[in-house]
Design a protein around this motif. Structure first.
Motif, PDB file in Angstrom:
ATOM      1  N   SER A  78     -13.987 -41.927 -42.201  1.00 36.02           N
ATOM      2  CA  SER A  78     -13.042 -41.204 -43.049  1.00 36.02           C
ATOM      3  C   SER A  78     -11.742 -40.918 -42.298  1.00 36.02           C
ATOM      4  CB  SER A  78     -13.678 -39.896 -43.516  1.00 36.02           C
ATOM      5  OG  SER A  78     -12.792 -39.240 -44.385  1.00 36.02           O
ATOM      6  N   ILE A  79     -10.632 -41.272 -42.916  1.00 31.93           N
ATOM      7  CA  ILE A  79      -9.322 -41.133 -42.269  1.00 31.93           C
ATOM      8  C   ILE A  79      -8.451 -40.163 -43.071  1.00 31.93           C
ATOM      9  CG2 ILE A  79      -7.215 -42.369 -41.575  1.00 31.93           C
ATOM     10  CD1 ILE A  79      -9.039 -44.965 -41.512  1.00 31.93           C
ATOM     11  N   ALA A  80      -7.824 -39.211 -42.370  1.00 33.07           N
ATOM     12  CA  ALA A  80      -6.890 -38.279 -43.016  1.00 33.07           C
ATOM     13  C   ALA A  80      -5.480 -38.824 -42.863  1.00 33.07           C
ATOM     14  CB  ALA A  80      -7.004 -36.896 -42.382  1.00 33.07           C
ATOM     15  N   ASP A  81      -4.856 -39.107 -44.004  1.00 27.41           N
ATOM     16  CA  ASP A  81      -3.503 -39.677 -43.971  1.00 27.41           C
ATOM     17  C   ASP A  81      -2.496 -38.582 -44.275  1.00 27.41           C
ATOM     18  OD1 ASP A  81      -1.251 -41.210 -44.048  1.00 27.41           O
ATOM     19  OD2 ASP A  81      -1.862 -42.457 -45.747  1.00 27.41           O
ATOM     20  N   ILE A  82      -2.199 -37.753 -43.237  1.00 23.45           N
ATOM     21  CA  ILE A  82      -1.155 -36.750 -43.491  1.00 23.45           C
ATOM     22  C   ILE A  82       0.042 -37.002 -42.576  1.00 23.45           C
ATOM     23  CG2 ILE A  82      -2.693 -34.997 -44.466  1.00 23.45           C
ATOM     24  CD1 ILE A  82      -2.690 -33.619 -41.756  1.00 23.45           C
ATOM     25  N   LYS A  83       0.061 -38.159 -41.943  1.00 24.80           N
ATOM     26  CA  LYS A  83       1.211 -38.575 -41.120  1.00 24.80           C
ATOM     27  C   LYS A  83       1.759 -37.435 -40.282  1.00 24.80           C
ATOM     28  CE  LYS A  83       2.229 -42.108 -44.538  1.00 24.80           C
ATOM     29  NZ  LYS A  83       1.275 -41.635 -45.578  1.00 24.80           N
ATOM     30  N   LEU A  84       0.928 -36.948 -39.385  1.00 26.90           N
ATOM     31  CA  LEU A  84       1.293 -35.799 -38.529  1.00 26.90           C
ATOM     32  C   LEU A  84       2.606 -36.064 -37.814  1.00 26.90           C
ATOM     33  CD1 LEU A  84      -2.030 -34.564 -36.908  1.00 26.90           C
ATOM     34  CD2 LEU A  84      -0.526 -33.344 -38.489  1.00 26.90           C
ATOM     35  N   ASN A  85       3.487 -35.069 -37.858  1.00 29.22           N
ATOM     36  CA  ASN A  85       4.862 -35.288 -37.420  1.00 29.22           C
ATOM     37  C   ASN A  85       5.489 -33.950 -37.030  1.00 29.22           C
ATOM     38  OD1 ASN A  85       7.223 -36.692 -37.011  1.00 29.22           O
ATOM     39  ND2 ASN A  85       7.762 -36.833 -39.158  1.00 29.22           N
ATOM     40  N   THR A  90       1.220 -27.283 -33.612  1.00 32.00           N
ATOM     41  CA  THR A  90       0.880 -27.452 -35.036  1.00 32.00           C
ATOM     42  C   THR A  90       0.002 -28.683 -35.238  1.00 32.00           C
ATOM     43  OG1 THR A  90       2.922 -26.345 -35.676  1.00 32.00           O
ATOM     44  CG2 THR A  90       1.870 -27.711 -37.357  1.00 32.00           C
ATOM     45  N   ASN A  91       0.345 -29.783 -34.564  1.00 36.00           N
ATOM     46  CA  ASN A  91      -0.477 -30.993 -34.667  1.00 36.00           C
ATOM     47  C   ASN A  91      -1.903 -30.713 -34.203  1.00 36.00           C
ATOM     48  OD1 ASN A  91       1.722 -32.487 -35.540  1.00 36.00           O
ATOM     49  ND2 ASN A  91       2.265 -33.176 -33.480  1.00 36.00           N
ATOM     50  N   GLU A  92      -2.028 -29.930 -33.129  1.00 30.76           N
ATOM     51  CA  GLU A  92      -3.362 -29.654 -32.591  1.00 30.76           C
ATOM     52  C   GLU A  92      -4.192 -28.801 -33.536  1.00 30.76           C
ATOM     53  OE1 GLU A  92      -2.294 -30.384 -27.924  1.00 30.76           O
ATOM     54  OE2 GLU A  92      -3.097 -28.421 -28.495  1.00 30.76           O
ATOM     55  N   VAL A  93      -3.540 -27.843 -34.184  1.00 32.60           N
ATOM     56  CA  VAL A  93      -4.248 -27.009 -35.175  1.00 32.60           C
ATOM     57  C   VAL A  93      -4.711 -27.899 -36.337  1.00 32.60           C
ATOM     58  CG1 VAL A  93      -3.943 -25.165 -36.880  1.00 32.60           C
ATOM     59  CG2 VAL A  93      -3.091 -24.860 -34.540  1.00 32.60           C
ATOM     60  N   ALA A  94      -3.847 -28.819 -36.745  1.00 29.24           N
ATOM     61  CA  ALA A  94      -4.202 -29.733 -37.843  1.00 29.24           C
ATOM     62  C   ALA A  94      -5.427 -30.561 -37.458  1.00 29.24           C
ATOM     63  CB  ALA A  94      -3.023 -30.636 -38.177  1.00 29.24           C
ATOM     64  N   ILE A  95      -5.454 -31.070 -36.223  1.00 28.20           N
ATOM     65  CA  ILE A  95      -6.599 -31.873 -35.762  1.00 28.20           C
ATOM     66  C   ILE A  95      -7.886 -31.036 -35.809  1.00 28.20           C
ATOM     67  CG2 ILE A  95      -7.633 -33.067 -33.765  1.00 28.20           C
ATOM     68  CD1 ILE A  95      -5.375 -34.702 -34.474  1.00 28.20           C
TER      69      ILE A  95
END
Ligand code: NUP
Length: 243
Positions: A78-85, A90-95
């Protein structure tokens, strides 16, 4: 086992490089039920499911977790496509949130810079997840960003270097960008290619030009018989690979 190997094993087992973009229209009433129905219908013809804002915005974390459990029960990734940018923190919290919801990988934008991308990859790998980096998107306007000339070369080639340097697990290059696909095919990272069908790209051409995985959404999800369409694409690709 790292994400890169997990998805390769799934593709091998299912004899399919198709990543289903589970992009459901906003008009659908019961999104979790329709998502589950679609996964059950096409699960044998794909190696992974990719979720985008279509599901990640309207559904709760527990609804997403349940879909990811179903995805895994079919032996799929399963892949999350939210194009982290975003900034590193913030990127780490998203992960953190995404891996808790059961995602195996996330798509990120190398625009954030070498350091930011490397930090994101490290964080994802520690959590057992992979990172797929955008190199050249599929839409017509992609040339205005990824195709920009910087220091005498396309920004995309810098992004490819950043992806390799950061230890990313794959890259995204549109199936509508056959020249770029051929250029990046020489490198070591698996290539994920969206833009097939609805955006005008062709599955066989993309594979022949160097795509390893095909990201396909609307032409399967919105078909009257999704399984039939997925199976057709799957067998067409298998034939073209054998040639
Ligand atoms: O370059 C890209 N092009 C693209 O279409 C990078 C992407 N991540 N995508 C996504 O792939 C897009 O947001 C959608 O979720 C899917 C393609 O869907 P479809 O055009 O096959 O319906």
């Amino acid at each position: 086992e790292p994400f890169r190997e997990r998805i390769a094993r799934a593709a091998d087992a299912k004899k399919s490089p198709i990543v289903l973009a589970l992009d459901l229209p906003t008009s659908k009433r019961n999104l979790p039920a329709f998502a589950a129905k679609t996964i059950r219908a096409v699960g044998q013809h794909i190696c992974a499911v990719k979720m985008n804002f279509h599901l990640i915005l309207p559904l709760s974390a527990s609804e997403i977790s349940r879909i990811n459990k179903l995805v895994h029960s079919y032996g799929l990734q399963s892949i999350a496509d939210i194009k982290l940018n975003d900034i590193e923190n913030t990127n780490e919290v998203a992960i953190d949130h995404l891996t808790r919801m059961g995602f195996d990988a996330v798509i990120a934008n190398p625009f954030i810079g070498k350091g930011g991308l490397a930090a994101l990859v490290q964080k994802a790998h520690k959590a057992g997840a992979g990172v797929i980096a955008l190199v050249y998107m599929s839409h017509p306007g992609a040339k205005e960003g990824f195709g920009l000339e910087v220091g005498g070369r396309g920004l995309y080639s810098e992004f490819l270097e950043r992806a390799t340097g950061a230890g990313a697990d794959g890259i995204v290059v549109g199936a509508t960008q056959l020249d770029i696909l051929r250029q990046v095919a020489k490198q070591q990272l698996p290539v994920y290619s969206p833009g097939i069908g609805a955006q005008g790209g062709d599955a066989e051409q993309a594979i022949r030009s160097g795509a390893d995985y095909l990201i396909i959404g609307r032409s399967i999800v919105e078909a009257a018989q999704p399984a039939k369409v997925a199976k057709e694409i799957q067998s067409r690709i298998l034939l073209s690979v054998r040639k």
